[in-house]
Scaffold this motif. Structure first.
Motif, PDB file in Angstrom:
ATOM      1  N   PHE A 143      -9.793  -5.482  -8.343  1.00 31.27           N
ATOM      2  CA  PHE A 143      -9.374  -4.091  -8.248  1.00 31.27           C
ATOM      3  C   PHE A 143      -8.133  -3.953  -7.374  1.00 31.27           C
ATOM      4  O   PHE A 143      -7.360  -3.035  -7.550  1.00 31.27           O
ATOM      5  N   GLU A 144      -7.967  -4.884  -6.436  1.00 38.48           N
ATOM      6  CA  GLU A 144      -6.828  -4.837  -5.539  1.00 38.48           C
ATOM      7  C   GLU A 144      -5.521  -4.873  -6.326  1.00 38.48           C
ATOM      8  O   GLU A 144      -4.621  -4.083  -6.091  1.00 38.48           O
ATOM      9  N   THR A 145      -5.417  -5.791  -7.290  1.00 35.75           N
ATOM     10  CA  THR A 145      -4.204  -5.912  -8.089  1.00 35.75           C
ATOM     11  C   THR A 145      -3.931  -4.624  -8.853  1.00 35.75           C
ATOM     12  O   THR A 145      -2.812  -4.127  -8.868  1.00 35.75           O
ATOM     13  N   SER A 146      -4.964  -4.074  -9.496  1.00 37.09           N
ATOM     14  CA  SER A 146      -4.748  -2.863 -10.274  1.00 37.09           C
ATOM     15  C   SER A 146      -4.370  -1.702  -9.351  1.00 37.09           C
ATOM     16  O   SER A 146      -3.565  -0.858  -9.725  1.00 37.09           O
ATOM     17  N   ASN A 147      -4.935  -1.669  -8.141  1.00 37.84           N
ATOM     18  CA  ASN A 147      -4.554  -0.622  -7.196  1.00 37.84           C
ATOM     19  C   ASN A 147      -3.094  -0.760  -6.785  1.00 37.84           C
ATOM     20  O   ASN A 147      -2.387   0.224  -6.666  1.00 37.84           O
ATOM     21  N   PHE A 148      -2.645  -1.979  -6.552  1.00 41.37           N
ATOM     22  CA  PHE A 148      -1.250  -2.191  -6.187  1.00 41.37           C
ATOM     23  C   PHE A 148      -0.333  -1.777  -7.337  1.00 41.37           C
ATOM     24  O   PHE A 148       0.704  -1.176  -7.119  1.00 41.37           O
ATOM     25  N   GLU A 149      -0.730  -2.107  -8.550  1.00 41.33           N
ATOM     26  CA  GLU A 149       0.096  -1.746  -9.700  1.00 41.33           C
ATOM     27  C   GLU A 149       0.225  -0.229  -9.809  1.00 41.33           C
ATOM     28  O   GLU A 149       1.319   0.292 -10.033  1.00 41.33           O
ATOM     29  N   LYS A 150      -0.876   0.467  -9.624  1.00 42.62           N
ATOM     30  CA  LYS A 150      -0.835   1.940  -9.697  1.00 42.62           C
ATOM     31  C   LYS A 150       0.053   2.518  -8.613  1.00 42.62           C
ATOM     32  O   LYS A 150       0.862   3.410  -8.870  1.00 42.62           O
ATOM     33  N   GLU A 151      -0.101   2.010  -7.385  1.00 40.40           N
ATOM     34  CA  GLU A 151       0.703   2.579  -6.296  1.00 40.40           C
ATOM     35  C   GLU A 151       2.179   2.231  -6.459  1.00 40.40           C
ATOM     36  O   GLU A 151       3.045   3.035  -6.122  1.00 40.40           O
ATOM     37  N   ILE A 152       2.479   1.071  -7.032  1.00 35.57           N
ATOM     38  CA  ILE A 152       3.875   0.682  -7.236  1.00 35.57           C
ATOM     39  C   ILE A 152       4.496   1.468  -8.386  1.00 35.57           C
ATOM     40  O   ILE A 152       5.645   1.906  -8.304  1.00 35.57           O
ATOM     41  N   LEU A 153       3.746   1.684  -9.444  1.00 37.35           N
ATOM     42  CA  LEU A 153       4.244   2.506 -10.556  1.00 37.35           C
ATOM     43  C   LEU A 153       4.513   3.944 -10.121  1.00 37.35           C
ATOM     44  O   LEU A 153       5.336   4.634 -10.726  1.00 37.35           O
ATOM     45  N   ALA A 154       3.841   4.394  -9.067  1.00 37.32           N
ATOM     46  CA  ALA A 154       4.025   5.758  -8.567  1.00 37.32           C
ATOM     47  C   ALA A 154       5.295   5.921  -7.725  1.00 37.32           C
ATOM     48  O   ALA A 154       5.635   7.040  -7.340  1.00 37.32           O
ATOM     49  N   LEU A 155       6.003   4.824  -7.454  1.00 37.31           N
ATOM     50  CA  LEU A 155       7.238   4.893  -6.655  1.00 37.31           C
ATOM     51  C   LEU A 155       8.361   5.416  -7.552  1.00 37.31           C
ATOM     52  O   LEU A 155       8.997   4.654  -8.274  1.00 37.31           O
ATOM     53  N   GLU A 156       8.607   6.703  -7.504  1.00 38.59           N
ATOM     54  CA  GLU A 156       9.515   7.328  -8.469  1.00 38.59           C
ATOM     55  C   GLU A 156      10.971   7.354  -8.027  1.00 38.59           C
ATOM     56  O   GLU A 156      11.864   7.438  -8.854  1.00 38.59           O
ATOM     57  N   SER A 157      11.214   7.304  -6.739  1.00 38.43           N
ATOM     58  CA  SER A 157      12.604   7.389  -6.274  1.00 38.43           C
ATOM     59  C   SER A 157      12.993   6.121  -5.520  1.00 38.43           C
ATOM     60  O   SER A 157      12.144   5.342  -5.091  1.00 38.43           O
ATOM     61  N   ILE A 158      14.284   5.958  -5.339  1.00 37.26           N
ATOM     62  CA  ILE A 158      14.806   4.845  -4.552  1.00 37.26           C
ATOM     63  C   ILE A 158      14.251   4.922  -3.130  1.00 37.26           C
ATOM     64  O   ILE A 158      13.873   3.907  -2.541  1.00 37.26           O
ATOM     65  N   GLN A 159      14.164   6.132  -2.567  1.00 41.86           N
ATOM     66  CA  GLN A 159      13.637   6.293  -1.208  1.00 41.86           C
ATOM     67  C   GLN A 159      12.179   5.858  -1.133  1.00 41.86           C
ATOM     68  O   GLN A 159      11.774   5.209  -0.175  1.00 41.86           O
ATOM     69  N   ASN A 160      11.379   6.199  -2.159  1.00 41.28           N
ATOM     70  CA  ASN A 160       9.981   5.758  -2.200  1.00 41.28           C
ATOM     71  C   ASN A 160       9.903   4.236  -2.203  1.00 41.28           C
ATOM     72  O   ASN A 160       9.068   3.647  -1.508  1.00 41.28           O
ATOM     73  N   LYS A 161      10.757   3.608  -2.997  1.00 45.19           N
ATOM     74  CA  LYS A 161      10.764   2.142  -3.086  1.00 45.19           C
ATOM     75  C   LYS A 161      11.188   1.530  -1.747  1.00 45.19           C
ATOM     76  O   LYS A 161      10.586   0.561  -1.282  1.00 45.19           O
ATOM     77  N   ARG A 162      12.217   2.107  -1.145  1.00 50.39           N
ATOM     78  CA  ARG A 162      12.678   1.618   0.166  1.00 50.39           C
ATOM     79  C   ARG A 162      11.550   1.710   1.193  1.00 50.39           C
ATOM     80  O   ARG A 162      11.265   0.749   1.907  1.00 50.39           O
ATOM     81  N   ASP A 163      10.901   2.864   1.267  1.00 53.55           N
ATOM     82  CA  ASP A 163       9.821   3.061   2.233  1.00 53.55           C
ATOM     83  C   ASP A 163       8.683   2.069   1.991  1.00 53.55           C
ATOM     84  O   ASP A 163       8.154   1.486   2.942  1.00 53.55           O
ATOM     85  N   TYR A 164       8.324   1.886   0.738  1.00 48.54           N
ATOM     86  CA  TYR A 164       7.223   0.981   0.379  1.00 48.54           C
ATOM     87  C   TYR A 164       7.534  -0.451   0.813  1.00 48.54           C
ATOM     88  O   TYR A 164       6.716  -1.120   1.442  1.00 48.54           O
TER      89      TYR A 164
END
Length: 198
Positions: free
Chosen positions: A24-45
């Protein structure tokens, strides 16, 4: 009746223990990463992952070892925490790269751009470094990583594979060292075959 209930209970336990375990950890990471909609979100993550990577390398290992000893529960707990964090970070970074590709320094900034390198450099074992080398090498060619970072990664890989530090004789520059290490480690510099979803 009681024996029947016990038999059914035992059967349920047996069947449920035979089911494959889902990560479930992998699928959770995939969901949270797919939710990174902006460059700022990606930078923060990515910057949070970098901080997590560095937090377990705060120099406390020496302090704990001196205070409790190398074979102590306290020291082993600290190392176990570091390994767990490294595994989680690697899982996140490999999922991120699979979805978005390697981060571009001119978009997310220096810390976020070097996060994949830091996480892969600290990963447990040789295989994650080899598996991700072409992605990091292409990031280097694109200017998102520097010679020192790639040289450090390759030097560590050489030491892990051959049990000794890599040494070059005579005059050489960073490019020569990197090329020699790639050759000695038999690494592919082919562009990584990774899908990027934007």
């Amino acid at each position: 009746m009681k024996q029947f209930v016990l038999a059914i209970g035992a059967l349920i336990i047996l069947i449920s223990s035979c089911k494959p375990k889902v990560n479930f950890e992998t699928s959770n990471f995939e969901k949270e990463i797919l939710a990174l909609e902006s460059i700022q979100n990606k930078r923060d993550y990515l910057e949070i992952i970098f901080k997590d990577d560095q937090k377990v390398r705060d120099g406390k290992d020496s302090e704990i070892m001196l205070k409790y000893g190398k074979d102590s529960k306290e020291f082993n707990d600290y190392i176990e925490l570091q390994i767990k964090q490294d595994d989680e970070n690697l899982n996140k970074i490999e999922t991120y790269i699979k979805i978005y590709g390697h981060p571009k320094q001119n978009e997310v900034g220096e810390i976020a751009a070097i996060t994949p390198w830091a996480v892969i450099h600290h990963a447990q074992g040789y295989e994650p470094r080899e598996r991700n080398f072409s992605v990091l090498y292409n990031a280097f060619l694109n200017g998102d990583l520097n010679y020192g970072q790639v040289s450090m990664l390759l030097g560590r890989m050489y030491e892990m594979k051959y049990g000794e530090r890599f040494r070059m004789m005579g005059d050489y520059d960073s490019e020569d060292e990197i090329n020699q290490l790639i050759e000695k480690l038999n690494l592919s510099t082919q562009k990584a075959n990774v899908q990027h979803n934007l």
